[in-house]
Design an enzyme around this catalytic site. Structure first.
Site, mmCIF file in Angstrom:
data_model
loop_
_atom_site.group_PDB
_atom_site.id
_atom_site.type_symbol
_atom_site.label_atom_id
_atom_site.label_comp_id
_atom_site.label_asym_id
_atom_site.label_seq_id
_atom_site.Cartn_x
_atom_site.Cartn_y
_atom_site.Cartn_z
ATOM 1 C CB CYS A 1 -0.835 -0.052 1.142
ATOM 2 S SG CYS A 1 -0.076 -0.132 2.900
ATOM 3 C CG HIS B 1 -3.972 4.741 5.993
ATOM 4 N ND1 HIS B 1 -4.625 3.763 6.217
ATOM 5 C CD2 HIS B 1 -2.736 4.330 5.268
ATOM 6 C CE1 HIS B 1 -4.286 2.557 5.584
ATOM 7 N NE2 HIS B 1 -3.053 3.089 4.873
#
Length: 680
Positions: free
Chosen positions: A25, A592
């Site tokens: 990610c 995030h």
């Protein structure tokens, strides 16, 4: 990071054999291991470049790298022991670019069409090296003929002396037996024994098969305007063809062999597969190929070739322009493979091909655009792009291979495509006008299948017109890219959009001149409606422990993430789960959205921005579907992290409690301002 920790990470996790899959990610590598029980967490975290290690349930293991995760991910996949391993990432590697480009067209939307072109692609791709090598031999022979060292080596009735005849065999070995190579690859792709497919196709290429046409019972008949030879075999007429260089018959043969092979494996007991599956496959497929599939393939290829030949005959001018303008869109989708087969068929049946000349205009426009990028990279001292563009340009000019340029550069920077298309048009127009002026009924032609590179220019006739056309295509695309640039206007020259590690600092410099901090500090607002909570409450030890840097977290009550200040988007993950921003003043911020939401692969996220976009406070970054995230069982808590805190002085603690998007939460001050503050 001077050296990549790739091999050390894999060794610390139990070796490549213990890695079931790998993705990444925005900041971390995500491993699915076969057995995570023996992994020493402290040993992993001791590896230079690793910021943390996070064991998870289900044999999953995360290794935190930070901004350079894409580079380490690529380095791991490049390890010899990891060949074939790893999953997909969020970056701009060639595989993900190809997938995105295919999804824009028919591929990726129509399953059977996607399967068809993958079948064609994988049938040819493994033999491209042999074809490239053979094309150089062909070019060498063409150059010698042009210089009158040898006679016209490819003309009917010409006999070369033994020395040059031997050199001629060096390329014929590839093209004469091309059907066998295609049969092997296509059979393997379709799930059958490739050597059985090879053997089936070999029957119709045996000298004894061609000799059947000399039997007393052979007949000459006319079929679809062509004179063909047939011979009765047990009363059934067998058509005798020269299958050298044919590609459609082995493709059709493999397409039928695949389902037959699977059927035979179903109906024959497992312990008899080795003997009887190949036997019955050959028993059925050899006659079927010789009597039916082979002739159908020959006529199918001839029909497609005739359609293109008719278009070229009707107007070589239009044909010369359309082909180079079509190829930039055909190649990313894999639609060029059938055209390659027709080129080979043209040479087999006509003795020349008329497609490769105009195709050269596209290739050289592609290489010219890459040369423009390389010049800009040298001027801007962009080390990574210099390496990428140098390799891509060498592969293009010397080998005629466009994929490194296309997937490594052009599809990543969309400003290149319009400039490259102008180069394609100029090259095609030059061929079209030149063909009219010189009275060339077929345009530029070549007597052999070659890769359009600098080294193969002598293989085209007339060589002068071809050289001028590809030269203009190259120069036009290069000059336009140099003049206009290739990156988004807001994006600084030093930043690589696919490298999160480099983008923030460079983008910040562009946004704030010298990344100077305002006298009052950099104000960071809340990106969400919700409740501010300490970072330590985030159910992820990397964020909770401050490994990535200081900040705060928000339990969202809404469904939209907004820009917390004016600046640039340095990294907008296509999955929508994470965003890297460089605020005016140089603060690098990571937002995030939720924990482990990368596993949703973009489901439930509607991304509103892209890399390089300029945003102001309150601009929406992403809208997320709370129900999708909650149903998947992932926490919605959203960490907001200052990634480059060491570059600054003080960073306020965020006040806990309810907050609205846009409310000021923390201030980041410079080191000078922090030093000037009186001590308590």
């Amino acid at each position: 990071m001077a050296t990549s920790p790739a091999s050390e990470i894999i060794n610390s996790l139990g070796g490549a054999g213990n890695v079931a899959s790998l993705t990444h990610c925005a900041t971390r590598l995500r491993f699915q291991l076969h057995d995570a029980s023996g992994v020493d967490k402290e040993a992993v975290e001791a590896i230079p470049g690793v910021m943390g290690a996070v064991p998870q349930a289900g044999e999953r293991y995360q290794v935190v790298i930070g901004g350079g995760v894409q580079t380490v991910y690529n380095d791991i996949l490049a390890l010899p022991a990891m060949k074939g391993g790893g999953g997909g990432g969020d970056g701009d590697d060639a595989a993900s670019i190809k997938a995105r480009e295919r999804a824009k067209g028919p591929r990726g939307k129509v399953a059977w069409l996607d399967t068809l072109f993958e079948f064609l692609s994988d049938s040819f791709r493994p033999i491209l090296g042999a074809l490239l090598g053979a094309s150089f031999f062909i070019t060498f022979m063409a150059l010698l003929a042009t210089l009158d060292v040898i006679p016209d080596w490819n003309a009917p009735g010409v006999t070369l002396e033994p020395s040059w005849a031997f050199v001629n065999l060096m390329w014929q070995c590839v093209f004469v037996f091309l059907p066998l190579m295609v049969a092997y690859n296509a059979s393997q792709k379709i799930g059958a024994d490739p050597w059985v497919g090879f053997s089936i196709m070999a029957v119709v290429m045996l000298p004894g098969f061609a000799a059947l046409g000399n039997a007393d019972t052979a007949q000459q008949i006319s079929f679809l305007g062509s004179d063909i030879t047939t011979v009765p075999i047990f009363g059934i007429p067998l058509t005798i063809f020269d299958y050298s260089s044919q590609v459609f018959p082995p493709l059709l043969m493999a397409a039928v062999l695949g389902p037959l092979w699977k059927l035979l494996k179903k109906i024959i007991p497992d312990n008899l597969h080795l003997i009887f599956v190949p036997f019955f496959a050959m028993l059925i497929m050899i006659p079927l190929t010789a009597f039916l599939i082979g002739p159908i393939g020959v006529y199918l290829g001839a029909g497609l070739a005739q359609v293109l030949a008719s278009i070229n005959t009707f107007s070589p001018f239009i044909f010369a322009i359309v082909i180079p303008l079509a190829y930039p869109f055909m190649v990313p989708l894999g639609l060029h493979w059938p055209i390659n087969a027709i080129m080979l068929l043209n040479i087999q049946t006509l003795g020349y091909d008329f497609i490769q000349g105009p195709m050269g205009a596209w290739n050289f426009a592609c290489f010219g655009a890459t040369a423009g990028v390389l010049l800009l990279a040298w001027r801007e001292k962009d080390k990574d792009m210099k390496q990428t563009a140098t390799g891509a340009l060498a592969a293009g000019l010397l080998g005629g291979i466009s994929e490194p340029s296309l997937y490594g550069i052009h599809l990543r920077f969309k400003r290149i495509y319009p400039r490259m298309l102008v180069g394609c048009f100029v090259g095609g127009l030059t061929i079209g006008v030149g063909s009219l002026l010189l009275g060339l009924p077929n345009g530029i032609t070549t007597q052999a299948f070659v890769f359009t590179s600098l080294l193969t220019i002598p293989a085209f006739e007339p060589i002068g017109l071809y050289a001028i056309a590809v030269g203009l295509a190259f120069a036009t695309a290069m000059v336009l890219v140099v003049i206009s640039g290739y990156k988004p206007k807001e994006q600084p020259a030093e930043a690589e959009p696919s490298e999160y590690e480099n983008a923030p600092a460079a983008a910040g410099a562009a946004a704030a001149g010298a990344a100077s901090v305002p006298a009052g500090g950099v104000l960071i607002s809340s990106p969400l409606d919700g409740t501010v909570v300490p970072l330590s409450t985030v159910p992820d030890p990397v964020f909770a422990g401050g490994t990535m840097g200081p900040g705060f977290a928000i339990e969202p009550s809404g469904d939209t993430v907004y820009a917390p200040g004016p600046g640039l988007i340095a990294a907008a993950q296509p999955t929508g789960h994470a965003f890297g921003l460089v605020l005016d003043g140089g603060v690098e911020l990571l937002i995030h959205v939720g924990i482990d939401t990368v596993n949703l692969k973009g489901e439930g996220f509607d991304v509103k921005v892209k890399n390089g976009d300029r945003v102001k406070t309150g601009d929406p970054l992403v809208v997320f579907d709370r129900a999708v995230i909650e149903k998947a069982g992932y926490p919605l808590i959203t960490p907001v992290i200052v990634l480059n805190a060491d570059d600054f002085g003080t960073i306020d603690d965020a006040a806990e409690g309810p907050v609205k998007a846009g409310d000021e939460l923390i201030t980041v001050t410079s080191k000078q301002a922090a030093a000037a503050e009186p001590s308590a």
